[in-house]
Design an enzyme around this catalytic site. Sequence first.
Site, PDB file in Angstrom:
ATOM      1  N   TYR A   1       0.836  -1.209   0.000  1.00  0.00           N
ATOM      2  CA  TYR A   1       0.000   0.000   0.000  1.00  0.00           C
ATOM      3  C   TYR A   1       0.868   1.256   0.000  1.00  0.00           C
ATOM      4  O   TYR A   1       0.660   2.173  -0.808  1.00  0.00           O
ATOM      5  CB  TYR A   1      -0.907  -0.025   1.233  1.00  0.00           C
ATOM      6  CG  TYR A   1      -1.861   1.148   1.340  1.00  0.00           C
ATOM      7  CD1 TYR A   1      -3.062   1.155   0.645  1.00  0.00           C
ATOM      8  CD2 TYR A   1      -1.562   2.237   2.159  1.00  0.00           C
ATOM      9  CE1 TYR A   1      -3.941   2.227   0.749  1.00  0.00           C
ATOM     10  CE2 TYR A   1      -2.430   3.315   2.275  1.00  0.00           C
ATOM     11  CZ  TYR A   1      -3.624   3.302   1.566  1.00  0.00           C
ATOM     12  OH  TYR A   1      -4.493   4.367   1.675  1.00  0.00           O
TER      13      TYR A   1
ATOM     14  N   LYS B   1       1.093   4.005  -2.962  1.00  0.00           N
ATOM     15  CA  LYS B   1       0.705   5.408  -2.765  1.00  0.00           C
ATOM     16  C   LYS B   1       1.888   6.349  -3.013  1.00  0.00           C
ATOM     17  O   LYS B   1       1.710   7.468  -3.502  1.00  0.00           O
ATOM     18  CB  LYS B   1       0.130   5.605  -1.364  1.00  0.00           C
ATOM     19  CG  LYS B   1      -1.204   4.886  -1.145  1.00  0.00           C
ATOM     20  CD  LYS B   1      -2.282   5.398  -2.098  1.00  0.00           C
ATOM     21  CE  LYS B   1      -3.659   4.875  -1.739  1.00  0.00           C
ATOM     22  NZ  LYS B   1      -4.723   5.413  -2.607  1.00  0.00           N
TER      23      LYS B   1
HETATM   24  N1  LIG Z   1      -9.521   6.091   4.975  1.00  0.00           N
HETATM   25  C1  LIG Z   1      -8.282   6.507   5.188  1.00  0.00           C
HETATM   26  O1  LIG Z   1      -7.830   6.670   6.319  1.00  0.00           O
HETATM   27  C2  LIG Z   1      -7.383   6.805   4.024  1.00  0.00           C
HETATM   28  C3  LIG Z   1      -6.191   7.481   4.255  1.00  0.00           C
HETATM   29  C4  LIG Z   1      -5.361   7.788   3.179  1.00  0.00           C
HETATM   30  C5  LIG Z   1      -5.735   7.437   1.907  1.00  0.00           C
HETATM   31  N2  LIG Z   1      -6.900   6.754   1.715  1.00  0.00           N
HETATM   32  C6  LIG Z   1      -7.259   6.437   0.334  1.00  0.00           C
HETATM   33  O2  LIG Z   1      -8.471   7.091   0.029  1.00  0.00           O
HETATM   34  C7  LIG Z   1      -9.150   6.386  -0.980  1.00  0.00           C
HETATM   35  C8  LIG Z   1     -10.589   6.160  -0.550  1.00  0.00           C
HETATM   36  O3  LIG Z   1     -10.571   5.333   0.583  1.00  0.00           O
HETATM   37  P1  LIG Z   1     -11.798   5.218   1.591  1.00  0.00           P
HETATM   38  O4  LIG Z   1     -11.231   5.333   2.927  1.00  0.00           O
HETATM   39  O5  LIG Z   1     -12.904   6.079   1.156  1.00  0.00           O
HETATM   40  O6  LIG Z   1     -12.128   3.658   1.376  1.00  0.00           O
HETATM   41  P2  LIG Z   1     -13.466   2.868   1.101  1.00  0.00           P
HETATM   42  O7  LIG Z   1     -13.105   1.441   1.263  1.00  0.00           O
HETATM   43  O8  LIG Z   1     -14.597   3.427   1.865  1.00  0.00           O
HETATM   44  O9  LIG Z   1     -13.740   3.155  -0.470  1.00  0.00           O
HETATM   45  C9  LIG Z   1     -12.934   2.626  -1.473  1.00  0.00           C
HETATM   46  C10 LIG Z   1     -13.806   2.393  -2.687  1.00  0.00           C
HETATM   47  O10 LIG Z   1     -12.975   1.922  -3.749  1.00  0.00           O
HETATM   48  C11 LIG Z   1     -13.694   0.912  -4.425  1.00  0.00           C
HETATM   49  N3  LIG Z   1     -12.776   0.015  -5.132  1.00  0.00           N
HETATM   50  C12 LIG Z   1     -11.920  -0.880  -4.598  1.00  0.00           C
HETATM   51  N4  LIG Z   1     -11.289  -1.552  -5.573  1.00  0.00           N
HETATM   52  C13 LIG Z   1     -11.746  -1.052  -6.745  1.00  0.00           C
HETATM   53  C14 LIG Z   1     -11.477  -1.344  -8.100  1.00  0.00           C
HETATM   54  N5  LIG Z   1     -10.610  -2.306  -8.456  1.00  0.00           N
HETATM   55  N6  LIG Z   1     -12.123  -0.639  -9.050  1.00  0.00           N
HETATM   56  C15 LIG Z   1     -13.032   0.309  -8.710  1.00  0.00           C
HETATM   57  N7  LIG Z   1     -13.352   0.606  -7.447  1.00  0.00           N
HETATM   58  C16 LIG Z   1     -12.707  -0.064  -6.478  1.00  0.00           C
HETATM   59  C17 LIG Z   1     -14.451   0.186  -3.332  1.00  0.00           C
HETATM   60  O11 LIG Z   1     -15.538  -0.599  -3.863  1.00  0.00           O
HETATM   61  C18 LIG Z   1     -14.892   1.328  -2.457  1.00  0.00           C
HETATM   62  O12 LIG Z   1     -16.158   1.823  -2.851  1.00  0.00           O
HETATM   63  C19 LIG Z   1      -8.353   5.109  -1.217  1.00  0.00           C
HETATM   64  O13 LIG Z   1      -7.507   5.288  -2.333  1.00  0.00           O
HETATM   65  C20 LIG Z   1      -7.521   4.986   0.038  1.00  0.00           C
HETATM   66  O14 LIG Z   1      -6.355   4.261  -0.157  1.00  0.00           O
HETATM   67  C21 LIG Z   1      -7.730   6.435   2.732  1.00  0.00           C
END
Ligand SMILES: NC(=O)c1ccc[n+]([C@@H]2O[C@H](COP(=O)([O-])OP(=O)(O)OC[C@H]3O[C@@H](n4cnc5c(N)ncnc54)[C@H](O)[C@@H]3O)[C@@H](O)[C@H]2O)c1
Length: 253
Positions: A157, A161
Site C-alpha cells: 500500500y 501510494k
Molecule cells: N480512509 C483513510 O484513512 C485513508 C487514508 C489515506 C488514503 N486513503 C485512500 O483514500 C481512498 C478512498 O478510501 P476510503 O477510505 O474512502 O475507502 P473505502 O473502502 O470506503 O472506499 C474505497 C472504494 O474503492 C472501491 N474500489 C476498490 N477496488 C476497486 C477497483 N478495483 N475498481 C473500482 N473501485 C474499487 C471500493 O468498492 C470502495 O467503494 C483510497 O484510495 C484509500 O487508499 C484512505
Amino acid sequence: MSDGTRFDGRTAIVTGAASGMGRATAIRLAADGAAVGCLDLAADAAAETVETIRAAGGRATAAAVDVSDRDSVRTAVAAVEADLGPTRVLANVAGILKFANSHEVSVEDWDRVVDVNLKGTFLMCQAVIPSMLEHGGSVVNVASTAGVFGQAYVAAYAASKGGVAMLTRALAWEYVKRGIRFNAIAPGGVATPMTGHVDFPEDTDFSLIQKSIAADGQMIDPNEPAALIAFLASDEAASINGTIIPIDRATTT
Ligand SMILES: NC(=O)c1ccc[n+]([C@@H]2O[C@H](COP(=O)([O-])OP(=O)(O)OC[C@H]3O[C@@H](n4cnc5c(N)ncnc54)[C@H](O)[C@@H]3O)[C@@H](O)[C@H]2O)c1
C-alpha cells in the site's frame, strides 16, 4: 466555499464513488455544479451515490469499473462521456488497503494492491487524457500519508501510494503546457469503511502504526478531503500543479 456553479457545464468522473471519500467527493463535486460519473467496482452502491446526488437536484450517472482492468476502464469512461459529455475533472479515489507482515504477504495480495491503487490510477488518467487535451482538465489523485513517510505492515500500500505521488508529478510535468493539471492529496486517518474494520496481523505492534492516525488522534471527516479535491480540481487552483497536499492534522510535519 463554492456557490454551486464552480463546475457548471463540466463533467467529473470519480472512482471509488460507492463509499467513503469517493462518495463524499462525488456528492461535493455535484453540489459544486458538476455532472458526475460515479465509478466503482460496487456498482449498486455507486448507484446509491447517484440517487443521493439526483435527490439534491444534481446530475449523475453510475458505471461499474475495475480500475485495474484497462478494458473495464475504457468501457466505463466511454459510458459516462456518452451520457454526460467529455471529462473535465477526474478524481481517482478508488483504493484498497491490506495489512500483513511483509515476509508473509502473498504475491497475489501484493499485485492486487499495486494494480488497483497505482496501475488503476494510471489507467484512469490515460483514459480521460484525450478528452482533456481537447477541452482542458484537472486530475486529483488520492495518495496517503503512508506513501509519504511509510507505514508498517502495509508495504504494498505504501509503495503504491508513493507511486501515485510520483505518477502525479510525472504527469503534471508532461501535460503542463497542454491544459491538464495533476495534483494529489495525502490523507491521514479518515473515518470511512476502509478504516472502520481492519484485519491486523496477530503479532501487530500498534506502537509502530500510531503515526498513521492524525497527530491529535482524531479521525478526519471524509467531507474534508472531498472539499480539498474539489478545490484542486477547480479553476481557483489554476496555478497549483504537481503538488501532493497532506490532509493529516500535522502527522507528516
Ligand atoms: N480512509 C483513510 O484513512 C485513508 C487514508 C489515506 C488514503 N486513503 C485512500 O483514500 C481512498 C478512498 O478510501 P476510503 O477510505 O474512502 O475507502 P473505502 O473502502 O470506503 O472506499 C474505497 C472504494 O474503492 C472501491 N474500489 C476498490 N477496488 C476497486 C477497483 N478495483 N475498481 C473500482 N473501485 C474499487 C471500493 O468498492 C470502495 O467503494 C483510497 O484510495 C484509500 O487508499 C484512505
